[in-house]
Design a protein around this motif. Structure first.
Motif, short mmCIF file in Angstrom:
data_model
loop_
_atom_site.label_atom_id
_atom_site.label_comp_id
_atom_site.label_asym_id
_atom_site.label_seq_id
_atom_site.Cartn_x
_atom_site.Cartn_y
_atom_site.Cartn_z
N TYR A 190 23.18 33.91 46.34
CA TYR A 190 23.66 34.37 45.04
C TYR A 190 24.34 35.73 45.14
O TYR A 190 25.37 35.98 44.50
N LYS B 47 37.46 29.45 49.59
CA LYS B 47 37.79 28.60 48.43
C LYS B 47 38.89 27.60 48.75
O LYS B 47 39.06 26.59 48.06
N LYS C 227 26.15 36.88 47.34
CA LYS C 227 27.47 36.83 47.97
C LYS C 227 28.39 35.82 47.29
O LYS C 227 29.51 35.60 47.75
N LEU C 228 27.92 35.23 46.20
CA LEU C 228 28.68 34.15 45.57
C LEU C 228 30.09 34.59 45.19
O LEU C 228 31.08 33.92 45.51
N GLU C 229 30.22 35.72 44.52
CA GLU C 229 31.54 36.17 44.07
C GLU C 229 32.46 36.45 45.25
O GLU C 229 33.66 36.13 45.21
N GLN C 230 31.90 37.02 46.32
CA GLN C 230 32.72 37.33 47.48
C GLN C 230 33.28 36.06 48.12
O GLN C 230 34.45 36.02 48.51
N GLU D 256 25.93 28.87 44.22
CA GLU D 256 24.77 29.55 44.78
C GLU D 256 23.77 28.50 45.26
O GLU D 256 23.87 27.32 44.90
N ILE E 130 33.72 33.12 46.57
CA ILE E 130 34.65 32.50 45.63
C ILE E 130 36.03 33.15 45.71
O ILE E 130 37.06 32.49 45.56
N ASN E 131 36.06 34.46 45.97
CA ASN E 131 37.32 35.20 46.02
C ASN E 131 37.88 35.34 47.43
O ASN E 131 38.76 36.16 47.67
#
Length: 289
Positions: free
Chosen positions: A230, A242, A232-235, A250, A237-238
């Motif tokens: 969780y 992707k 590192k989820l945003e990292q 997550e 995704i960006n």
């Protein structure tokens, strides 16, 4: 004609000559080294091409340290290999079990000391469905499980010491649908190419991990799910990850439900599963889609 070889318990034989069984190549079906065997090495090409060999048992508390190159290469009727409990085996070298197309059971036993699996070690073992990688294994060589078309389950425990997976180690493992990457892994590239049914990858690294463009089969772009921590989820995704997965989520939590694709002889079946354990991830079947 000699068909079964039994060394018995507490055998003191420490080595075997390179041609000791050469006259029995077409006859031997079973080899049992017995508990507490002092044999330290299965030499290069020792049992290569033994066309009727079906079972090999090294017994418990074996002193066997190494299975050398081509030791059981092309033993195409070999079904079962049992290394026993408390085995001292540390190395399975290149091509050791390559071409053993009937091999369906490899048992490393509890407290295995196995540290490395060589290049092409289980290449084209098309009957192999499940493999439990011992905790002490730090490296899996290039093409180690290449073209193991029935391999559907590769298990690592929470205590896995795995550091590296060689290039194309699981290439063309077309029955593989799920893979959990151990948290200590630092090196792998082009591992899952041509794994056309791989749909779920779990990445437990607490640190962000970069991606090589050839890690995964293209099908993941259309249906694959990557699970990451969780934090590192945003990292992820960006990041460029992707571009290789349909979705990044997550880690599943208990009672989460999702769809898994399971290949059959003629088709791919979708099933609904529910998470019953988070680490390691365990699911139970809920229903067919």
């Amino acid at each position: 004609n000699l068909r079964s070889v039994n060394f018995g318990e507490n055998s003191q034989i420490v080595s075997l000559g390179e041609k000791v069984f050469s006259g029995c190549k077409s006859y031997i079906t079973n080899i049992n080294f017995g508990d507490n065997s002092q044999l330290t090495t299965i030499g290069e090409s020792l049992f290569k091409g033994f066309s009727n060999l079906e079972r090999v048992n090294f017994g418990n508390n074996s002193q066997l340290a190494s299975v050398e190159k081509y030791a059981f290469d092309n033993c195409y009727r070999l079904i079962e290999v049992n290394f026993g409990e408390e085995s001292q085996l540390t190395t399975i070298k290149d091509f050791a079990f390559s071409g053993c197309t009937s091999l369906s059971s490899v048992n490393f036993g509890e407290n295995s000391q196995l540290a490395s699996i060589g290049k092409y070690a289980f290449n084209k073992c098309t009957g192999l469905i499940t493999i439990d990688i011992p905790d002490n294994v730090t490296s899996i060589g290039e093409y180690a499980f290449y073209d193991c078309t029935s391999l559907a389950n590769v298990y690592f425990s929470d205590y896995s010491q795995l550091i590296s997976i060689g290039q194309d180690a699981f290439k063309k493992c077309t029955s593989l649908t799920y893979f959990e990457i151990p948290s200590g892994l630092t090196s792998f590239r082009s591992v899952f190419s041509s794994c056309a049914n791989l749909s779920t990858v779990v990445l437990r690294h607490q640190n962000y991990m970069g991606i090589d463009h050839a890690y995964f089969h293209d099908n993941l772009r259309y249906s694959g799910v990557l699970y990451v921590p969780y934090s590192k989820l945003e990292q992820y995704i960006n990041s460029s990850w992707k571009d290789y997965f349909y979705e990044i989520r997550e880690f599943p939590q208990i009672n989460d439900r999702f769809v898994v694709e399971i290949p059959t002889d003629n088709d791919v079946v979708e099933v609904n599963v529910r998470v019953v354990n988070e680490n390691p991830l365990e699911v139970e079947l809920v229903s067919l889609c």
